[in-house]
Design an enzyme around this catalytic site. Structure first.
Site, PDB file in Angstrom:
ATOM      1  N   LYS A 157     -50.928  15.105-102.692  1.00  0.00           N
ATOM      2  CA  LYS A 157     -49.981  15.797-103.582  1.00  0.00           C
ATOM      3  C   LYS A 157     -50.493  15.862-105.015  1.00  0.00           C
ATOM      4  O   LYS A 157     -50.460  16.912-105.650  1.00  0.00           O
ATOM      5  CB  LYS A 157     -48.621  15.085-103.583  1.00  0.00           C
ATOM      6  N   ARG A 192     -37.407  11.597-104.460  1.00  0.00           N
ATOM      7  CA  ARG A 192     -37.862  10.858-103.275  1.00  0.00           C
ATOM      8  C   ARG A 192     -36.746  10.677-102.253  1.00  0.00           C
ATOM      9  O   ARG A 192     -37.003  10.302-101.109  1.00  0.00           O
ATOM     10  CB  ARG A 192     -38.379   9.469-103.680  1.00  0.00           C
ATOM     11  N   ARG A 206     -60.555   4.041 -98.402  1.00  0.00           N
ATOM     12  CA  ARG A 206     -60.824   4.018 -99.844  1.00  0.00           C
ATOM     13  C   ARG A 206     -61.458   2.697-100.258  1.00  0.00           C
ATOM     14  O   ARG A 206     -61.077   1.632 -99.787  1.00  0.00           O
ATOM     15  CB  ARG A 206     -59.516   4.207-100.635  1.00  0.00           C
ATOM     16  N   ARG A 233     -58.536  -2.315-102.061  1.00  0.00           N
ATOM     17  CA  ARG A 233     -57.321  -2.823-102.687  1.00  0.00           C
ATOM     18  C   ARG A 233     -56.331  -3.267-101.620  1.00  0.00           C
ATOM     19  O   ARG A 233     -56.293  -2.714-100.520  1.00  0.00           O
ATOM     20  CB  ARG A 233     -56.680  -1.741-103.564  1.00  0.00           C
ATOM     21  N   ARG A 254     -45.648   1.651 -95.898  1.00  0.00           N
ATOM     22  CA  ARG A 254     -45.310   2.699 -96.868  1.00  0.00           C
ATOM     23  C   ARG A 254     -44.938   3.997 -96.158  1.00  0.00           C
ATOM     24  O   ARG A 254     -44.040   4.720 -96.593  1.00  0.00           O
ATOM     25  CB  ARG A 254     -46.497   2.948 -97.807  1.00  0.00           C
TER      26      ARG A 254
END
Length: 220
Positions: A13, A85, A124, A157, A168
């Site tokens: 996004k 949200r 990542r 991370r 999430r």
């Protein structure tokens, strides 16, 4: 144009919103940016936000709503990224826009399946020294596991680990995905397949929004 971008975490996004912002000269507004701006400007609301963040607490919907209201009342065009949200936030935004005789021109839903989201985010890697971000699939460093810029060993991370990403995604499904049905009521929602190549997603978005822009000009 007044637009909303939403979709699951890791759908791209932010990347696409920035590209659209540049192409169409529309301010890109993320809730994170609004919070940082309020703190930096030391407004009364900013002081509240700073105190909350310093304590490690989450900023309430009420404060986020107030920041968004303050911002959208000042500008004639925007891309909201990361807001609303939830349904209550969407209803609040509708009331704010109605009060100033404005309405949304389009809601862009970037759709990506859970397994691809998990693969993207867990791939990542970040340099703890300079902050440069890599991806073990799409953006590999020259030497595996090592930052190209300063030779530091890359890390993953904690919030990029699979269990966190899946949690999430479930939070997203529960609170944010009902927005799809909410916005379908006004026939202004545009769904884009976010699993495509980044450039293909951008091209599709530009085509959609040029159509929206043309329609707006005809109706003036």
């Amino acid at each position: 144009m007044k637009l909303i971008f939403f979709g699951p975490p890791g759908a791209g996004k932010g990347t696409q919103a920035k590209r659209v912002s540049k192409e169409f000269d529309i301010p890109h507004i993320s809730t994170g940016d609004l919070l940082r701006e309020a703190v930096k400007n030391e407004t009364e609301l900013g002081k509240k936000v700073k105190e909350i963040l310093e304590k490690g607490n989450l900023v309430s919907d009420e404060i986020v709503n107030e920041l968004v209201e303050e911002k959208v009342k000042k500008i004639d065009k925007f891309i909201l990224d990361g807001y609303p949200r939830t349904i209550p936030q969407a209803e609040f935004l509708d009331e704010v826009l109605k009060s100033i005789d404005k309405e949304l021109d389009g809601i862009v839903f970037i759709d990506v399946e859970e397994e691809e989201i998990v693969e993207r985010i867990t791939s990542r890697r970040v340099c703890p020294k300079c902050g440069r971000v890599y991806n073990t699939i799409t953006l590999k460093p020259e030497v595996s596991g090592i930052c190209d810029d300063d030779g530091t060993k890359l890390i993953q991370r904690d919030d990029d680990k699979e269990t966190v990403v899946r949690d999430r995604f479930q939070v997203y499904l529960k609170s944010t995905s009902p927005l799809i049905e909410y916005y379908k009521k006004n026939n202004k929602i545009f769904t884009v397949d976010g699993s495509q190549d980044i450039e293909d997603v951008t091209k599709e978005l530009f085509n959609i929004l040029r159509g929206v822009s043309d329609d707006n000009n005809k109706n003036r």
